[in-house]
Design a protein around this motif. Structure first.
Motif, PDB file in Angstrom:
ATOM      1  N   VAL A  61     -74.599 -53.857  37.251  1.00 48.73           N
ATOM      2  CA  VAL A  61     -73.758 -54.467  38.296  1.00 48.73           C
ATOM      3  C   VAL A  61     -72.958 -55.224  37.701  1.00 48.73           C
ATOM      4  O   VAL A  61     -71.732 -56.100  37.920  1.00 48.73           O
ATOM      5  CB  VAL A  61     -74.656 -54.851  39.340  1.00 48.73           C
ATOM      6  CG1 VAL A  61     -73.578 -56.136  39.940  1.00 48.73           C
ATOM      7  CG2 VAL A  61     -75.101 -54.565  39.928  1.00 48.73           C
ATOM      8  N   GLU A  62     -73.833 -56.014  36.478  1.00 54.31           N
ATOM      9  CA  GLU A  62     -72.834 -56.427  35.460  1.00 54.31           C
ATOM     10  C   GLU A  62     -71.222 -56.712  34.925  1.00 54.31           C
ATOM     11  O   GLU A  62     -70.862 -57.237  35.025  1.00 54.31           O
ATOM     12  CB  GLU A  62     -74.149 -57.177  34.681  1.00 54.31           C
ATOM     13  CG  GLU A  62     -74.486 -58.675  35.290  1.00 54.31           C
ATOM     14  CD  GLU A  62     -75.430 -59.119  34.522  1.00 54.31           C
ATOM     15  OE1 GLU A  62     -76.447 -58.884  32.971  1.00 54.31           O
ATOM     16  OE2 GLU A  62     -76.490 -59.949  35.042  1.00 54.31           O
ATOM     17  N   ASN A  63     -72.098 -55.229  34.176  1.00 52.01           N
ATOM     18  CA  ASN A  63     -70.345 -54.816  33.596  1.00 52.01           C
ATOM     19  C   ASN A  63     -69.456 -54.519  34.408  1.00 52.01           C
ATOM     20  O   ASN A  63     -68.394 -53.858  34.267  1.00 52.01           O
ATOM     21  CB  ASN A  63     -71.201 -52.316  33.339  1.00 52.01           C
ATOM     22  CG  ASN A  63     -72.333 -53.272  32.091  1.00 52.01           C
ATOM     23  OD1 ASN A  63     -72.665 -54.015  30.964  1.00 52.01           O
ATOM     24  ND2 ASN A  63     -73.120 -52.435  31.885  1.00 52.01           N
ATOM     25  N   GLN A  64     -69.914 -54.321  35.546  1.00 46.46           N
ATOM     26  CA  GLN A  64     -68.666 -53.841  36.558  1.00 46.46           C
ATOM     27  C   GLN A  64     -68.225 -55.275  36.930  1.00 46.46           C
ATOM     28  O   GLN A  64     -66.529 -55.812  37.802  1.00 46.46           O
ATOM     29  CB  GLN A  64     -69.023 -53.420  37.589  1.00 46.46           C
ATOM     30  CG  GLN A  64     -69.622 -51.693  37.810  1.00 46.46           C
ATOM     31  CD  GLN A  64     -69.795 -51.553  38.923  1.00 46.46           C
ATOM     32  OE1 GLN A  64     -69.525 -51.125  39.941  1.00 46.46           O
ATOM     33  NE2 GLN A  64     -71.313 -50.803  39.210  1.00 46.46           N
ATOM     34  N   LEU A  65     -68.458 -56.538  36.786  1.00 45.64           N
ATOM     35  CA  LEU A  65     -67.690 -57.480  37.243  1.00 45.64           C
ATOM     36  C   LEU A  65     -66.777 -58.044  35.734  1.00 45.64           C
ATOM     37  O   LEU A  65     -66.003 -58.902  36.485  1.00 45.64           O
ATOM     38  CB  LEU A  65     -69.106 -58.809  36.857  1.00 45.64           C
ATOM     39  CG  LEU A  65     -69.794 -58.817  38.053  1.00 45.64           C
ATOM     40  CD1 LEU A  65     -71.340 -59.482  37.672  1.00 45.64           C
ATOM     41  CD2 LEU A  65     -69.269 -59.294  39.088  1.00 45.64           C
ATOM     42  N   VAL A  66     -67.081 -57.286  34.549  1.00 40.85           N
ATOM     43  CA  VAL A  66     -65.648 -57.664  34.169  1.00 40.85           C
ATOM     44  C   VAL A  66     -64.711 -57.046  34.432  1.00 40.85           C
ATOM     45  O   VAL A  66     -63.095 -57.557  33.871  1.00 40.85           O
ATOM     46  CB  VAL A  66     -66.139 -57.185  32.794  1.00 40.85           C
ATOM     47  CG1 VAL A  66     -65.137 -56.661  31.007  1.00 40.85           C
ATOM     48  CG2 VAL A  66     -67.216 -56.626  32.256  1.00 40.85           C
ATOM     49  N   ASN A  67     -64.042 -56.385  35.247  1.00 36.61           N
ATOM     50  CA  ASN A  67     -63.121 -55.407  35.928  1.00 36.61           C
ATOM     51  C   ASN A  67     -63.602 -56.224  36.941  1.00 36.61           C
ATOM     52  O   ASN A  67     -62.621 -56.607  37.969  1.00 36.61           O
ATOM     53  CB  ASN A  67     -63.194 -54.048  36.283  1.00 36.61           C
ATOM     54  CG  ASN A  67     -63.616 -52.834  35.333  1.00 36.61           C
ATOM     55  OD1 ASN A  67     -62.810 -53.859  34.312  1.00 36.61           O
ATOM     56  ND2 ASN A  67     -64.526 -52.601  34.965  1.00 36.61           N
ATOM     57  N   LEU A  68     -64.143 -57.499  38.029  1.00 35.27           N
ATOM     58  CA  LEU A  68     -63.256 -57.688  39.310  1.00 35.27           C
ATOM     59  C   LEU A  68     -63.552 -59.440  39.189  1.00 35.27           C
ATOM     60  O   LEU A  68     -64.346 -60.339  39.112  1.00 35.27           O
ATOM     61  CB  LEU A  68     -65.402 -57.879  39.545  1.00 35.27           C
ATOM     62  CG  LEU A  68     -65.210 -56.269  40.545  1.00 35.27           C
ATOM     63  CD1 LEU A  68     -66.849 -56.302  40.899  1.00 35.27           C
ATOM     64  CD2 LEU A  68     -63.785 -56.036  40.867  1.00 35.27           C
TER      65      LEU A  68
END
Length: 459
Positions: A378-385
């Motif tokens: 989940v935290e890896n996807q926050l980079v794109n959000l």
């Protein structure tokens, strides 16, 4: 004869479980209040809310300054609580065996594995009990007792506002024992603790009032919902009856015919534990002259009465294992101390403690999952959000997973939706614990959809 070595091994198991088991709980121990603590911690020094006191948020903010992750900061607090209690008890020879049994009860498993302030509260309460025990044993007196004890009372109140219930307990204890000849030599120092503790607590209340307009967050809580008062009374009654059960504390999220059967089955087990504790105190009447045990019992009873009263006037959580842990704690400790002072078989309580530790760990896990793996995903996807301000669960209820349970003998099957095992719930908690500036939306009311992270966006 149970050797001390076995209790040391059990303590290592307790510590090992406290460190690693939460990582296999689907939600990692993050509950709704965890996010509130984290948001307060992240806002320090510009705090905007006094819904919860500053003690717990300050501590997790302190560890966050080193590791930059609120989840692990809160986890460190839980682990240190268990570590300090066990090590302190062993080296100070303060009811070591009794303490290890206590750490296996449901209240410690629940309050340590979940990231809530009750775990820290119980730890501070434990050290407060130590100082009272030393005082009544005449090992401490004067300012070596008054100052640390008063600071511990402040610590309780800074951790949870309900710490004032323990303060009320010492007032009652003082009034009950004031005229007793055996209490004569304790009066002066005890009175100074009441005064100094009261000053510390009142000072923090004044700080809250001047900065937030309320003394204990009462102006930020929901009003009492009277629409389901009948059901609430039943559930709270069952919760109170569960207070004396050190092992089982099952809490269904919804009332269904099956869960009602489970609750009433648990009710009869609770009655057994109530009888056993009553019988223990009835058989061993020496406790009546033991100030430490009477202090524990008065604390338990006072806390219980006051939290029940609070429930009727504030929109707080129902009276479950968590809400009653501060009342169960002194009751369990007093009963365990008395048990070890009697001629009962110590193997029984030892193996019950082992069972309690294993059962409650398994109960919290339910279905083992790799929380740390999901957290990283989940935290890896926050980079794109980036530039997101809100999180909203837009996954329909019908799409959410339900667990199938089969009841033996009657051969019945039923399905139960575990709210804290749902992917949107877990993902949302991970996101907000990592980025506290993001707010949870209960309804999709924000017009600018680009500022919202939708649960369906997280893969």
């Amino acid at each position: 004869m149970m050797t001390e070595k076995k209790y040391i091994y059990l303590y290592f198991a307790i510590l090992f479980f406290a460190i690693f088991i939460p990582f296999f709980i689907s939600y990692g121990g993050i509950v709704a209040d965890t996010l509130s603590y984290i948001k307060i911690a992240d806002s320090i020094p510009d705090v905007k809310s006094n819904l919860f006191p500053l003690g717990y948020p300050l501590i997790i903010r302190f560890f966050h300054s080193f590791i930059h992750d609120y989840y692990f900061s809160a986890r460190i607090v839980s682990i240190l609580t268990i570590l300090l209690i066990g090590v302190f008890s062993y080296f100070k020879k303060f009811y070591f065996k009794e303490t290890i049994i206590l750490l296996c009860t449901k209240i410690f498993v629940f309050c340590i594995y979940n990231l809530i302030s009750e775990g820290l509260f119980l730890g501070i309460f434990y050290f407060l009990i130590f100082y009272f025990h030393e005082f009544f044993s005449k090992n401490k007196k004067g300012w070596s007792f008054i100052l640390p004890t008063s600071l511990l009372f402040l610590g309780l109140f800074l951790t949870r506002y309900s710490g004032i219930f323990i303060y009320a307990a010492i007032l009652i204890f003082f009034l009950i024992n004031y005229r007793k000849p055996t209490f004569k030599n304790y009066k002066k120092d005890f009175f100074f603790v009441i005064i100094l503790s009261g000053f510390f607590i009142a000072s923090y209340m004044l700080y809250n009032f001047l900065n937030f307009g309320g003394i204990m967050g009462e102006n930020e809580r929901f009003s009492v919902d009277k629409s389901s008062i009948g059901l609430d009374i039943i559930r709270n009654f069952l919760g109170v009856m569960n207070l004396a059960n050190p092992i089982l504390g099952i809490k269904p999220a919804h009332f269904t015919p099956i869960t009602i059967i489970i609750e009433f089955f648990l009710f009869f087990i609770n009655l057994i534990f109530i009888y056993l504790i009553y019988h223990l105190f009835k058989k061993n009447k020496k406790w009546k002259s033991d100030f430490t045990i009477t202090f524990l019992l008065i604390s338990s009873a006072t806390y219980l009465v006051l939290v029940i009263i609070s429930k009727f006037f504030q929109g707080i959580e129902e009276l479950n294992t968590r809400m009653l842990s501060e009342s169960s704690f002194p009751l369990f400790l007093s009963a365990i101390i008395l048990y070890f002072q009697s001629d009962y078989n110590k193997k029984i309580i030892f193996y019950l403690a082992v069972f309690s530790l294993l059962f409650n760990a398994a109960y919290l896990i339910k279905i083992p999952q790799n929380f740390l793996k999901r957290k990283a995903e989940v935290e890896n996807q926050l980079v794109n959000l980036k530039d997101k301000k809100y999180y909203f669960d837009n996954i329909k209820k019908v799409e959410k997973s339900r667990k199938e349970y089969k009841i033996p003998i009657i051969n019945k099957t039923f399905y139960y939706e575990h709210g804290n095992q749902q992917k949107p719930f877990i993902d949302g908690n991970i996101i907000i614990s990592r980025k506290p500036e993001i707010n949870l939306l209960l309804k999709d009311t924000v017009k600018n959809k680009k500022s919202v992270i939708f649960s369906s966006d997280i893969k």
